[in-house]
Scaffold this motif. Structure first.
Motif, short mmCIF file in Angstrom:
data_model
loop_
_atom_site.label_atom_id
_atom_site.label_comp_id
_atom_site.label_asym_id
_atom_site.label_seq_id
_atom_site.Cartn_x
_atom_site.Cartn_y
_atom_site.Cartn_z
N ILE A 1 12.01 0.86 0.40
CA ILE A 1 10.73 0.58 1.07
C ILE A 1 9.56 1.28 0.37
CG2 ILE A 1 9.47 0.78 3.27
CD1 ILE A 1 12.18 0.59 4.69
N HIS A 2 9.84 2.34 -0.40
CA HIS A 2 8.75 3.04 -1.10
C HIS A 2 7.99 2.09 -2.02
CE1 HIS A 2 10.31 3.59 -5.32
NE2 HIS A 2 11.45 3.32 -4.72
N ARG A 3 8.66 1.06 -2.52
CA ARG A 3 7.99 0.09 -3.40
C ARG A 3 6.95 -0.73 -2.62
NH1 ARG A 3 10.88 -0.15 -8.16
NH2 ARG A 3 12.92 0.88 -8.07
N ILE A 4 7.27 -1.04 -1.36
CA ILE A 4 6.31 -1.75 -0.51
C ILE A 4 5.14 -0.84 -0.18
CG2 ILE A 4 5.98 -2.87 1.73
CD1 ILE A 4 8.97 -3.66 1.60
N TRP A 5 5.43 0.44 0.16
CA TRP A 5 4.36 1.39 0.45
C TRP A 5 3.38 1.49 -0.72
CZ3 TRP A 5 8.39 5.65 1.97
CH2 TRP A 5 8.91 5.37 3.24
N LYS A 6 3.92 1.54 -1.92
CA LYS A 6 3.07 1.68 -3.11
C LYS A 6 2.23 0.44 -3.36
CE LYS A 6 6.09 5.16 -5.11
NZ LYS A 6 7.28 5.43 -5.93
N ARG A 7 2.79 -0.72 -3.08
CA ARG A 7 2.01 -1.95 -3.25
C ARG A 7 0.89 -2.05 -2.20
NH1 ARG A 7 3.62 -5.42 -7.01
NH2 ARG A 7 5.67 -5.05 -7.98
N ILE A 8 1.16 -1.55 -1.02
CA ILE A 8 0.11 -1.52 0.01
C ILE A 8 -1.01 -0.57 -0.42
CG2 ILE A 8 -0.42 -0.80 2.38
CD1 ILE A 8 2.42 -1.82 3.13
N ALA A 9 -0.64 0.59 -0.97
CA ALA A 9 -1.65 1.52 -1.47
C ALA A 9 -2.48 0.88 -2.57
CB ALA A 9 -0.97 2.80 -1.98
N LEU A 10 -1.82 0.12 -3.45
CA LEU A 10 -2.55 -0.59 -4.50
C LEU A 10 -3.57 -1.55 -3.91
CD1 LEU A 10 -2.76 -1.47 -7.57
CD2 LEU A 10 -1.11 -3.26 -6.97
N GLN A 11 -3.16 -2.31 -2.90
CA GLN A 11 -4.08 -3.27 -2.29
C GLN A 11 -5.26 -2.56 -1.63
OE1 GLN A 11 -3.91 -6.55 -2.69
NE2 GLN A 11 -2.03 -6.28 -3.88
N LEU A 12 -4.99 -1.44 -0.98
CA LEU A 12 -6.05 -0.70 -0.29
C LEU A 12 -7.01 -0.01 -1.26
CD1 LEU A 12 -3.95 0.84 2.63
CD2 LEU A 12 -5.74 -0.90 2.83
N SER A 13 -6.59 0.15 -2.51
CA SER A 13 -7.45 0.82 -3.51
C SER A 13 -8.61 -0.06 -3.96
CB SER A 13 -6.62 1.20 -4.73
OG SER A 13 -6.31 0.05 -5.52
N HIS A 14 -8.47 -1.38 -3.79
CA HIS A 14 -9.49 -2.34 -4.23
C HIS A 14 -9.81 -2.20 -5.72
CE1 HIS A 14 -11.11 -2.60 0.19
NE2 HIS A 14 -9.95 -3.23 0.02
N VAL A 15 -8.83 -1.76 -6.50
CA VAL A 15 -9.03 -1.64 -7.95
C VAL A 15 -9.16 -3.02 -8.56
CG1 VAL A 15 -7.81 -1.05 -10.09
CG2 VAL A 15 -7.97 0.62 -8.25
N ARG A 16 -10.13 -3.13 -9.49
CA ARG A 16 -10.42 -4.41 -10.14
C ARG A 16 -10.29 -4.29 -11.66
NH1 ARG A 16 -14.34 -3.49 -6.33
NH2 ARG A 16 -15.83 -2.80 -7.93
N ALA A 17 -10.30 -5.44 -12.31
CA ALA A 17 -10.21 -5.48 -13.77
C ALA A 17 -11.34 -4.67 -14.40
CB ALA A 17 -10.28 -6.93 -14.26
N GLY A 18 -11.00 -3.91 -15.43
CA GLY A 18 -11.99 -3.15 -16.17
C GLY A 18 -12.27 -1.76 -15.65
N GLU A 19 -11.64 -1.37 -14.52
CA GLU A 19 -11.94 -0.07 -13.94
C GLU A 19 -11.07 1.04 -14.55
OE1 GLU A 19 -13.93 -0.89 -9.64
OE2 GLU A 19 -11.76 -0.56 -9.62
N LYS A 20 -11.53 2.29 -14.32
CA LYS A 20 -10.79 3.48 -14.75
C LYS A 20 -10.11 4.11 -13.55
CE LYS A 20 -13.82 4.97 -18.55
NZ LYS A 20 -14.75 6.05 -18.96
N VAL A 21 -8.81 4.37 -13.69
CA VAL A 21 -8.01 4.91 -12.59
C VAL A 21 -7.28 6.16 -13.05
CG1 VAL A 21 -6.12 4.45 -10.97
CG2 VAL A 21 -7.68 2.60 -11.61
N LEU A 22 -7.27 7.18 -12.21
CA LEU A 22 -6.45 8.37 -12.44
C LEU A 22 -5.31 8.37 -11.44
CD1 LEU A 22 -5.88 11.17 -13.70
CD2 LEU A 22 -7.48 12.15 -12.04
N ASP A 23 -4.08 8.34 -11.97
CA ASP A 23 -2.88 8.43 -11.13
C ASP A 23 -2.41 9.87 -11.17
OD1 ASP A 23 -0.56 8.03 -9.73
OD2 ASP A 23 0.46 6.89 -11.31
N LEU A 24 -2.78 10.63 -10.15
CA LEU A 24 -2.47 12.05 -10.08
C LEU A 24 -1.05 12.26 -9.56
CD1 LEU A 24 -5.43 14.09 -8.52
CD2 LEU A 24 -4.30 14.52 -10.70
#
Length: 249
Positions: free
Chosen positions: A45-68
């Motif tokens: 289920i951790h894979r689903i949790w991570k995909r939900i976090a991705l959706q909630l991030s609203h990250v778009r093409a061309g952006e800079k992201v730090l995965d801490l």
């Protein structure tokens, strides 16, 4: 400067100056079985949790992201697809062994063009002000010694309009569910750690560190105090996990 002399390591009280070293030892020990254990512990289920976090991030093409505290690179793998060739994702971790495994995994997957790597401390991010569109820390904040400093550091490196995404274990909801979850956490989890990773103690620490982590409302308040606005959280799986989101204005 935080003058805290002691902090918690699981249910134990330890010198604050020693916690990072102790957490490092835990992840050095489990790095080789980390992904397998994640799948077993959460039944995938951790894979689903991570995909939900991705959706909630609203990250778009061309952006800079730090995965801490990005560990073996699950979130980085998701983010790099989202930002595309014109974006950039930095996979970071304080633990060299975890970072090495994440880098090797992503290279094996053919991810080479839009990902960088950095061994860094979340409390002292070595990036300029207003640099990232999104900073994500997934299942890492509870291991940080001075969480307030990490939150302030994350806020500093975000651009105005940037988002912080914190995916973390939280306080389970409902008395019956809590009892079942406690039984699983303190009995089954260390047993899995012993048989799969040959390390019951590290997974005992995991269960204890989850209970010592600020609950949903407390973490939301900490984010507000660090300067974030429009802070909110989303409970997943009866609150076993929550995604917190805050914006830099």
């Amino acid at each position: 400067m935080n003058d805290q002399k002691t902090t918690h390591f699981g249910f134990s009280e330890v010198p604050a100056s020693e916690k990072a070293k102790m957490v490092k030892a835990v992840f050095d020990s489990v790095a080789g079985k980390y992904d397998i254990m994640n799948d077993l512990m959460s039944l995938g289920i951790h894979r689903i949790w991570k995909r939900i976090a991705l959706q909630l991030s609203h990250v778009r093409a061309g952006e800079k992201v730090l995965d801490l505290a990005g560990g073996t690179g699950d979130m980085t793998s998701l983010f790099q697809k989202r930002v595309g060739p014109n974006g950039r994702v930095i996979l970071s971790d304080i633990n060299a062994e975890m970072l090495k495994r994440g880098r090797d995994r992503l290279i094996d997957e053919g991810v080479v063009d839009n990902v960088g790597y950095a061994q860094i401390d979340a409390e002292k991010l070595p990036f300029p002000d207003n640099h990232f569109d999104c900073v994500c820390i997934a299942f890492g904040l509870r291991n940080v010694t001075h969480k307030e400093e990490a939150l302030r550091s994350i806020h500093r490196v975000l651009k105005p309009g940037g988002r912080a995404i914190i995916l973390e274990f939280s306080e389970a909801q409902g008395d019956l569910f809590k009892k079942a979850y406690d039984l699983y956490s303190f009995k089954v989890l260390p047993m899995l750690g012993k048989f799969i990773a040959n390390d019951a103690d590290s997974y005992k620490y995991l269960a204890e560190s989850i209970r010592m982590h600020p609950n949903q409302e407390k973490l939301k308040q900490m984010m507000l105090e660090a300067g974030f606005e429009r802070c909110e959280y989303f409970n997943l799986t009866h609150g076993v996990v929550a995604v917190h989101r805050g914006y830099k204005v």
